[in-house]
Scaffold this motif. Structure first.
Motif, PDB file in Angstrom:
ATOM      1  N   PHE A 335       0.830  -1.204   0.000  1.00 50.35           N
ATOM      2  CA  PHE A 335       0.000   0.000   0.000  1.00 50.35           C
ATOM      3  C   PHE A 335       0.868   1.259   0.000  1.00 50.35           C
ATOM      4  O   PHE A 335       0.602   2.207  -0.745  1.00 50.35           O
ATOM      5  CB  PHE A 335      -0.913  -0.007   1.229  1.00 50.35           C
ATOM      6  N   THR A 336       1.919   1.265   0.817  1.00 45.90           N
ATOM      7  CA  THR A 336       2.794   2.438   0.904  1.00 45.90           C
ATOM      8  C   THR A 336       3.477   2.711  -0.422  1.00 45.90           C
ATOM      9  O   THR A 336       3.512   3.855  -0.909  1.00 45.90           O
ATOM     10  CB  THR A 336       3.847   2.238   2.004  1.00 45.90           C
ATOM     11  N   ILE A 337       4.031   1.647  -1.030  1.00 46.94           N
ATOM     12  CA  ILE A 337       4.726   1.815  -2.314  1.00 46.94           C
ATOM     13  C   ILE A 337       3.752   2.307  -3.381  1.00 46.94           C
ATOM     14  O   ILE A 337       4.072   3.196  -4.184  1.00 46.94           O
ATOM     15  CB  ILE A 337       5.375   0.486  -2.742  1.00 46.94           C
ATOM     16  N   THR A 338       2.542   1.741  -3.388  1.00 43.42           N
ATOM     17  CA  THR A 338       1.545   2.155  -4.380  1.00 43.42           C
ATOM     18  C   THR A 338       1.169   3.620  -4.208  1.00 43.42           C
ATOM     19  O   THR A 338       1.126   4.390  -5.179  1.00 43.42           O
ATOM     20  CB  THR A 338       0.286   1.275  -4.266  1.00 43.42           C
ATOM     21  N   MET A 339       0.893   4.016  -2.952  1.00 44.90           N
ATOM     22  CA  MET A 339       0.483   5.387  -2.691  1.00 44.90           C
ATOM     23  C   MET A 339       1.599   6.370  -3.015  1.00 44.90           C
ATOM     24  O   MET A 339       1.362   7.418  -3.648  1.00 44.90           O
ATOM     25  CB  MET A 339       0.057   5.537  -1.231  1.00 44.90           C
ATOM     26  N   VAL A 340       2.813   6.066  -2.616  1.00 45.67           N
ATOM     27  CA  VAL A 340       3.929   6.964  -2.898  1.00 45.67           C
ATOM     28  C   VAL A 340       4.160   7.070  -4.403  1.00 45.67           C
ATOM     29  O   VAL A 340       4.446   8.160  -4.933  1.00 45.67           O
ATOM     30  CB  VAL A 340       5.203   6.478  -2.185  1.00 45.67           C
ATOM     31  N   SER A 341       4.008   5.953  -5.115  1.00 43.56           N
ATOM     32  CA  SER A 341       4.169   5.978  -6.574  1.00 43.56           C
ATOM     33  C   SER A 341       3.105   6.851  -7.226  1.00 43.56           C
ATOM     34  O   SER A 341       3.395   7.615  -8.162  1.00 43.56           O
ATOM     35  CB  SER A 341       4.090   4.557  -7.139  1.00 43.56           C
ATOM     36  N   LEU A 342       1.868   6.746  -6.732  1.00 42.55           N
ATOM     37  CA  LEU A 342       0.790   7.562  -7.293  1.00 42.55           C
ATOM     38  C   LEU A 342       0.988   9.036  -6.974  1.00 42.55           C
ATOM     39  O   LEU A 342       0.833   9.906  -7.838  1.00 42.55           O
ATOM     40  CB  LEU A 342      -0.564   7.085  -6.761  1.00 42.55           C
ATOM     41  N   VAL A 343       1.358   9.325  -5.735  1.00 44.20           N
ATOM     42  CA  VAL A 343       1.544  10.719  -5.327  1.00 44.20           C
ATOM     43  C   VAL A 343       2.786  11.313  -5.988  1.00 44.20           C
ATOM     44  O   VAL A 343       2.879  12.531  -6.165  1.00 44.20           O
ATOM     45  CB  VAL A 343       1.638  10.812  -3.788  1.00 44.20           C
ATOM     46  N   ALA A 344       3.749  10.463  -6.377  1.00 40.72           N
ATOM     47  CA  ALA A 344       4.965  10.959  -7.018  1.00 40.72           C
ATOM     48  C   ALA A 344       4.656  11.692  -8.322  1.00 40.72           C
ATOM     49  O   ALA A 344       5.487  12.483  -8.799  1.00 40.72           O
ATOM     50  CB  ALA A 344       5.932   9.808  -7.289  1.00 40.72           C
ATOM     51  N   VAL A 345       3.472  11.451  -8.894  1.00 44.26           N
ATOM     52  CA  VAL A 345       3.072  12.185 -10.092  1.00 44.26           C
ATOM     53  C   VAL A 345       3.050  13.687  -9.816  1.00 44.26           C
ATOM     54  O   VAL A 345       3.410  14.500 -10.668  1.00 44.26           O
ATOM     55  CB  VAL A 345       1.689  11.701 -10.586  1.00 44.26           C
ATOM     56  N   THR A 346       2.628  14.067  -8.599  1.00 48.08           N
ATOM     57  CA  THR A 346       2.646  15.484  -8.251  1.00 48.08           C
ATOM     58  C   THR A 346       4.068  16.019  -8.227  1.00 48.08           C
ATOM     59  O   THR A 346       4.301  17.201  -8.502  1.00 48.08           O
ATOM     60  CB  THR A 346       1.983  15.712  -6.887  1.00 48.08           C
ATOM     61  N   GLY A 347       5.032  15.152  -7.884  1.00 44.16           N
ATOM     62  CA  GLY A 347       6.427  15.564  -7.932  1.00 44.16           C
ATOM     63  C   GLY A 347       6.877  15.852  -9.358  1.00 44.16           C
ATOM     64  O   GLY A 347       7.638  16.794  -9.602  1.00 44.16           O
TER      65      GLY A 347
END
Length: 478
Positions: A335-347
């Motif tokens: 879950f953490t890896i998935t969420m961070v990967s998705l939020v990384a789009v904002t980066g």
């Protein structure tokens, strides 16, 4: 705007990166919606959980929140970009004023440019996002053995992300172009217009709104934490409180960021390029604050999820008597890896925004850079000055992002898990205080990734500054 310029609107400075931001946001939204449909279909086909819609609903809500975060990030980046575009076009706008055009007419031109950017970027992003999602849906059953499911590709909900991108970009362009109303015909003799420290301090109305949003957002976070002591629903209130408070921080950025930039400027030493970089954002803090806020957004969001997930792990480990079941640990890691990967789009969106703002800054300062060359600063010195500016902006954005992300991550974990009993044998009505867990390795990776992204983003502006000649100062004054 002439007919010729209207036909080549996409060639204007800052437009193509803005289209890219809109396309990324739109494609991201479409992919998330298709992923939500896919997960929902998988859950419906599962014999154990197929009879309940709870997990599908949670997934849908999470998807909507992530899309909202992406739109929020893109909106702030686009607003700052159009503010910089207007500052760089102040002379052209003033010339139009001399020829009889009104300020409102010029603002409508910029707003229409934002509408075009949103429409093109939204459409391209939707098509690319749908293609990526379709390829993923067809390949997943073969690659990981998931069952094949039928999806509704003609679902009208897939039009929501591009429509939201169009509206967000138009609104961001309209808000970012408000300075057009303050451009006078006399400024046709000058260059770009950036607000000075004194002018920023005089914006009492904007500062009052920023303070009000900070107070309201802080109360929302505090309320979410209090509600979370008895129910996980508190996380919803805390989420919206955090969103409102961050809008306040973004509005107050020209006041909040300069102190951080001055601290970062202490690393510049006694070199002429370093001192010039410090003086540049001291004279015009809004210019550097725009880029720093873009970095802050990306770092804050990624840090928030990392700290929140680590804090959740700590609470669940304590609840389990000091050990976390391997299955739960694997689920939490996924879950953490998935969420961070998705939020990384904002980066990525923030990185594009920083590159765009740095490029616009160099473009609108060509006369100033040419004058520095005339006074004896070498081309390499100009390049080093721009590099110092990028380094200071990165440092300010990373420090503020880490601090805000840690706080928001802890607030989210506390409001979600405050009602969980660490000692399951204790029957007293005592709630749990969630200590913020700060994992050093992921945070170090966030810092390194941010530095790499901003360094790459500053390459093109630095090269552009290297090519400025003393003739530029004379040409701009004619």
């Amino acid at each position: 705007m002439t007919a010729r310029n209207a036909a080549a609107w996409w060639r204007e400075r800052g437009v193509i990166p803005s289209i890219l931001v809109a396309a990324i946001s739109s494609g991201y939204g479409v992919v998330l919606l298709v992923a939500t449909q896919y997960i929902g279909a998988l859950l419906a086909a599962d014999p154990y959980v197929g009879g309940t819609q709870t997990l599908a609903m949670v997934t849908s809500i999470l998807s909507s929140l992530l899309i909202g975060v992406a739109m929020f990030s893109a909106g702030i980046v686009t607003t700052n970009t159009f503010s910089a575009i207007v500052a760089g076009r102040a002379r052209d706008i003033a010339l139009q004023r001399v020829l009889g055009s009104s300020a409102r007419r010029q603002r409508s031109v910029v707003s229409m440019l934002g509408l075009r950017v949103g429409a093109l970027g939204g459409a391209v992003g939707a098509v690319v996002g749908a293609a990526v999602a379709a390829a993923a849906v067809s390949l997943l059953p073969r690659l990981v053995g998931l069952p094949a499911v039928e999806l509704r590709w003609l679902d009208v909900s897939l039009l929501a992300p591009p429509a939201a991108v169009v509206l967000t970009t138009w609104a961001a362009a309209h808000i970012g172009s408000r300075r057009v109303l303050t451009v006078s015909p006399m400024q046709a003799l000058g260059g770009s217009v950036e607000a000075s420290t004194e002018q920023i301090s005089a914006r009492r109305g904007r500062h009052a709104v920023a303070i009000a949003l900070l107070v309201i957002g802080s109360l929302g976070i505090a309320g979410g934490i209090v509600v979370g002591l008895s129910s996980p629903v508190g996380v919803v209130l805390a989420f919206f409180g955090g969103l409102v408070s961050f809008v306040g921080i973004a509005l107050a950025a020209p006041l909040v960021m300069p102190p951080l930039l001055r601290l970062a400027g202490a690393t510049a030493g006694a070199s002429a390029p370093g001192r010039l970089a410090v003086q540049n954002y001291r004279r015009y803090p809004e210019r550097s604050s725009r880029a720093a806020v873009g970095i802050t957004i990306g770092v804050t969001l990624v840090t928030m999820f990392v700290v929140g997930a680590e804090s959740t792990r700590a609470v669940l480990t304590a609840t389990g008597g000091g050990t976390l079941p391997p299955e739960m640990a694997a689920t939490l890691d996924t879950f953490t890896i998935t969420m961070v990967s998705l939020v990384a789009v904002t980066g990525i969106v923030a990185g594009v925004g920083v590159a765009n703002l740095l490029a616009l800054s160099v473009a609108e300062r060509r006369a100033e850079l040419g004058l520095l060359r005339t006074l004896g600063l070498s081309a390499r010195g100009v390049s080093r000055m721009i590099s110092w500016e990028a380094l200071h902006v990165t440092a300010a954005g990373v420090v503020s992002g880490l601090a805000l992300g840690t706080f928001y991550g802890w607030a989210g974990a506390q409001s979600l898990l405050g009602s969980v009993r660490v000692d399951i044998t204790d029957t007293s009505p005592v709630s749990t205080f969630v200590w913020p867990a700060v994992p050093p390795v992921p945070l170090l990776l966030i810092v390194v990734a941010t530095v790499v992204v901003t360094t790459l983003a500053s390459v093109a502006p630095t090269r552009s500054g290297f090519r400025v000649t003393p003739v530029e100062a004379i040409r701009a004054s004619v």
